[in-house]
Design a protein around this motif. Sequence first.
Motif, PDB file in Angstrom:
ATOM      1  N   ILE A  60      -3.445   7.935  -3.678  1.00 40.48           N
ATOM      2  CA  ILE A  60      -2.581   6.649  -3.447  1.00 40.48           C
ATOM      3  C   ILE A  60      -1.548   6.915  -2.141  1.00 40.48           C
ATOM      4  O   ILE A  60      -0.777   7.809  -2.255  1.00 40.48           O
ATOM      5  CB  ILE A  60      -1.960   6.288  -4.895  1.00 40.48           C
ATOM      6  CG1 ILE A  60      -2.688   6.095  -5.807  1.00 40.48           C
ATOM      7  CG2 ILE A  60      -1.237   4.859  -4.504  1.00 40.48           C
ATOM      8  CD1 ILE A  60      -2.506   5.828  -7.319  1.00 40.48           C
ATOM      9  N   ARG A  61      -1.679   5.942  -1.193  1.00 43.44           N
ATOM     10  CA  ARG A  61      -0.833   5.917  -0.177  1.00 43.44           C
ATOM     11  C   ARG A  61      -0.363   4.345   0.021  1.00 43.44           C
ATOM     12  O   ARG A  61      -1.128   3.519   0.382  1.00 43.44           O
ATOM     13  CB  ARG A  61      -1.391   6.241   1.304  1.00 43.44           C
ATOM     14  CG  ARG A  61      -1.980   7.794   1.177  1.00 43.44           C
ATOM     15  CD  ARG A  61      -2.663   8.061   2.289  1.00 43.44           C
ATOM     16  NE  ARG A  61      -3.306   9.313   2.140  1.00 43.44           N
ATOM     17  CZ  ARG A  61      -2.673  10.731   2.875  1.00 43.44           C
ATOM     18  NH1 ARG A  61      -1.721  10.428   3.584  1.00 43.44           N
ATOM     19  NH2 ARG A  61      -3.261  11.804   2.918  1.00 43.44           N
ATOM     20  N   GLN A  62       0.827   4.231  -0.402  1.00 45.07           N
ATOM     21  CA  GLN A  62       1.636   3.107  -0.090  1.00 45.07           C
ATOM     22  C   GLN A  62       3.064   3.006  -0.241  1.00 45.07           C
ATOM     23  O   GLN A  62       3.587   4.241  -0.675  1.00 45.07           O
ATOM     24  CB  GLN A  62       0.822   2.051  -1.313  1.00 45.07           C
ATOM     25  CG  GLN A  62       1.457   2.608  -2.581  1.00 45.07           C
ATOM     26  CD  GLN A  62       0.843   1.820  -3.730  1.00 45.07           C
ATOM     27  OE1 GLN A  62      -0.309   1.510  -3.915  1.00 45.07           O
ATOM     28  NE2 GLN A  62       1.710   1.244  -4.511  1.00 45.07           N
ATOM     29  N   SER A  63       3.725   2.125   0.326  1.00 41.77           N
ATOM     30  CA  SER A  63       4.994   1.988   0.305  1.00 41.77           C
ATOM     31  C   SER A  63       5.916   1.359  -0.795  1.00 41.77           C
ATOM     32  O   SER A  63       6.965   1.536  -0.852  1.00 41.77           O
ATOM     33  CB  SER A  63       5.406   1.431   1.489  1.00 41.77           C
ATOM     34  OG  SER A  63       5.139   0.021   1.881  1.00 41.77           O
ATOM     35  N   HIS A  64       4.942   0.427  -1.325  1.00 44.66           N
ATOM     36  CA  HIS A  64       5.605  -0.227  -2.424  1.00 44.66           C
ATOM     37  C   HIS A  64       5.543   0.354  -4.062  1.00 44.66           C
ATOM     38  O   HIS A  64       4.784   1.309  -3.909  1.00 44.66           O
ATOM     39  CB  HIS A  64       4.986  -1.728  -2.686  1.00 44.66           C
ATOM     40  CG  HIS A  64       3.444  -1.907  -2.680  1.00 44.66           C
ATOM     41  ND1 HIS A  64       2.735  -1.475  -1.753  1.00 44.66           N
ATOM     42  CD2 HIS A  64       2.951  -1.829  -4.004  1.00 44.66           C
ATOM     43  CE1 HIS A  64       1.632  -1.671  -2.179  1.00 44.66           C
ATOM     44  NE2 HIS A  64       1.543  -1.720  -3.602  1.00 44.66           N
ATOM     45  N   ALA A  65       6.326   0.046  -4.844  1.00 42.23           N
ATOM     46  CA  ALA A  65       6.450   0.603  -6.199  1.00 42.23           C
ATOM     47  C   ALA A  65       4.848   0.732  -6.953  1.00 42.23           C
ATOM     48  O   ALA A  65       4.281  -0.207  -6.548  1.00 42.23           O
ATOM     49  CB  ALA A  65       7.272  -0.002  -7.185  1.00 42.23           C
ATOM     50  N   LEU A  66       4.663   1.726  -7.592  1.00 44.86           N
ATOM     51  CA  LEU A  66       3.370   1.820  -8.122  1.00 44.86           C
ATOM     52  C   LEU A  66       3.620   1.719  -9.987  1.00 44.86           C
ATOM     53  O   LEU A  66       4.319   2.230 -10.312  1.00 44.86           O
ATOM     54  CB  LEU A  66       2.725   3.453  -7.840  1.00 44.86           C
ATOM     55  CG  LEU A  66       1.724   3.801  -8.699  1.00 44.86           C
ATOM     56  CD1 LEU A  66       0.389   3.038  -7.871  1.00 44.86           C
ATOM     57  CD2 LEU A  66       1.521   5.335  -8.466  1.00 44.86           C
ATOM     58  N   MET A  67       2.802   0.730 -10.148  1.00 42.47           N
ATOM     59  CA  MET A  67       2.834   0.454 -11.476  1.00 42.47           C
ATOM     60  C   MET A  67       1.493   1.052 -12.248  1.00 42.47           C
ATOM     61  O   MET A  67       0.442   0.576 -11.811  1.00 42.47           O
ATOM     62  CB  MET A  67       3.034  -0.885 -11.766  1.00 42.47           C
ATOM     63  CG  MET A  67       2.974  -1.515 -13.276  1.00 42.47           C
ATOM     64  SD  MET A  67       4.475  -1.134 -13.990  1.00 42.47           S
ATOM     65  CE  MET A  67       5.567  -2.316 -13.436  1.00 42.47           C
TER      66      MET A  67
ATOM     67  N   GLU B 146       6.676   5.073   2.202  1.00 38.49           N
ATOM     68  CA  GLU B 146       5.437   5.183   3.051  1.00 38.49           C
ATOM     69  C   GLU B 146       5.173   6.634   3.363  1.00 38.49           C
ATOM     70  O   GLU B 146       4.223   6.658   4.236  1.00 38.49           O
ATOM     71  CB  GLU B 146       6.201   4.128   4.095  1.00 38.49           C
ATOM     72  CG  GLU B 146       7.051   4.726   4.913  1.00 38.49           C
ATOM     73  CD  GLU B 146       7.560   3.459   6.028  1.00 38.49           C
ATOM     74  OE1 GLU B 146       8.389   4.110   6.812  1.00 38.49           O
ATOM     75  OE2 GLU B 146       7.032   2.708   6.050  1.00 38.49           O
ATOM     76  N   ASP B 147       6.131   7.371   3.692  1.00 36.93           N
ATOM     77  CA  ASP B 147       5.881   8.794   4.048  1.00 36.93           C
ATOM     78  C   ASP B 147       5.255  10.166   2.805  1.00 36.93           C
ATOM     79  O   ASP B 147       5.617  11.005   3.192  1.00 36.93           O
ATOM     80  CB  ASP B 147       6.637   9.411   4.842  1.00 36.93           C
ATOM     81  CG  ASP B 147       8.185   9.527   4.113  1.00 36.93           C
ATOM     82  OD1 ASP B 147       8.123   9.234   2.995  1.00 36.93           O
ATOM     83  OD2 ASP B 147       9.129   9.978   4.825  1.00 36.93           O
TER      84      ASP B 147
ATOM     85  N   PHE C  63       1.249  13.624  -8.987  1.00 35.23           N
ATOM     86  CA  PHE C  63       1.766  14.537  -7.911  1.00 35.23           C
ATOM     87  C   PHE C  63       2.309  13.722  -6.931  1.00 35.23           C
ATOM     88  O   PHE C  63       1.665  12.921  -6.185  1.00 35.23           O
ATOM     89  CB  PHE C  63       0.622  15.436  -7.335  1.00 35.23           C
ATOM     90  CG  PHE C  63       0.068  16.371  -8.408  1.00 35.23           C
ATOM     91  CD1 PHE C  63       0.350  17.629  -8.439  1.00 35.23           C
ATOM     92  CD2 PHE C  63      -0.846  15.819  -9.253  1.00 35.23           C
ATOM     93  CE1 PHE C  63      -0.274  18.557  -9.306  1.00 35.23           C
ATOM     94  CE2 PHE C  63      -1.527  16.766 -10.047  1.00 35.23           C
ATOM     95  CZ  PHE C  63      -1.212  18.061 -10.334  1.00 35.23           C
ATOM     96  N   ASP C  64       3.736  13.937  -6.766  1.00 32.52           N
ATOM     97  CA  ASP C  64       4.325  13.379  -5.521  1.00 32.52           C
ATOM     98  C   ASP C  64       4.653  14.312  -4.410  1.00 32.52           C
ATOM     99  O   ASP C  64       5.192  15.218  -4.414  1.00 32.52           O
ATOM    100  CB  ASP C  64       5.816  12.697  -6.071  1.00 32.52           C
ATOM    101  CG  ASP C  64       6.708  11.749  -4.962  1.00 32.52           C
ATOM    102  OD1 ASP C  64       6.290  12.373  -3.618  1.00 32.52           O
ATOM    103  OD2 ASP C  64       7.321  10.893  -5.203  1.00 32.52           O
ATOM    104  N   LEU C  65       3.828  14.047  -3.388  1.00 30.76           N
ATOM    105  CA  LEU C  65       3.521  15.090  -2.253  1.00 30.76           C
ATOM    106  C   LEU C  65       4.004  14.739  -0.754  1.00 30.76           C
ATOM    107  O   LEU C  65       4.235  13.302  -0.793  1.00 30.76           O
ATOM    108  CB  LEU C  65       1.977  15.271  -2.227  1.00 30.76           C
ATOM    109  CG  LEU C  65       1.451  15.740  -3.496  1.00 30.76           C
ATOM    110  CD1 LEU C  65      -0.117  15.770  -3.504  1.00 30.76           C
ATOM    111  CD2 LEU C  65       1.836  17.069  -3.727  1.00 30.76           C
TER     112      LEU C  65
END
Length: 229
Positions: A207-214, A179-180, A226-228
């Motif tokens: 993309i801003r979300q706390s659950h897994a991204l598929m 989430e952060d 990019f994981d920022l």
Amino acid sequence: MIRIHRAAERGHVDHGWLQARHSFSFASWYDPRHMGVSALRVINQDRIAGKRGFGQHPHDNMEILTYVLKGRLQHMDSMGNHAVIHAGELQLMSAGTGVVHSEINPGDEPVELLQIWLLPNQQNPAPRYAQKQFPRLPGLHCLVAPDGSSEDTLPIRQDARIYRGILGAGESVQHPGCEDRVIWLQMITGSVQVGDETLEAGDGAEIRQSHALMLTATQDAEFLMFDLP
């Protein structure tokens, strides 16, 4: 939340020898809606004509990555580095207190590349240089990671990771959510499905979300994730 920046909406600059597409505001192209995401400030897709390029110029306090897609690029800098970056290879120049460099296409055919800038999380360290050829493996693989976290990646002075995704049509990968954190996807070739959205070559997505991204490829695809912070 997914916010998409379509390829056709990017800034376009035609210098004759240089054709550049800007995902975020850069140089003469300005769009207040696209000023970067988190520490990610620049993604330019450049096409440089043969025997042309960027002459000697300075940078400081910026993490600068170059991913060559086609052709080769000749690098020289004030740290004494002389190198050629080939297609598929990734270059990292951590400008720190300051460095002067040039990037020239030494061949007759155009070179195509992504130029990426990230803001560092420390000011005025000593400048440094690295480049690496990563095997083209299917799936999602980390290429760039925070300084000191892995010997198999390029070390960046920022709490950020950059992954390359290579998927055949119908293949999927999953990235854990947080989430952060903020995700930016930059499509290179092909297309992928993200939720209800389809991203194609040149598209970008925040993309801003706390659950897994598929992500599922609807065509053979290559992209950067990019994981920022």
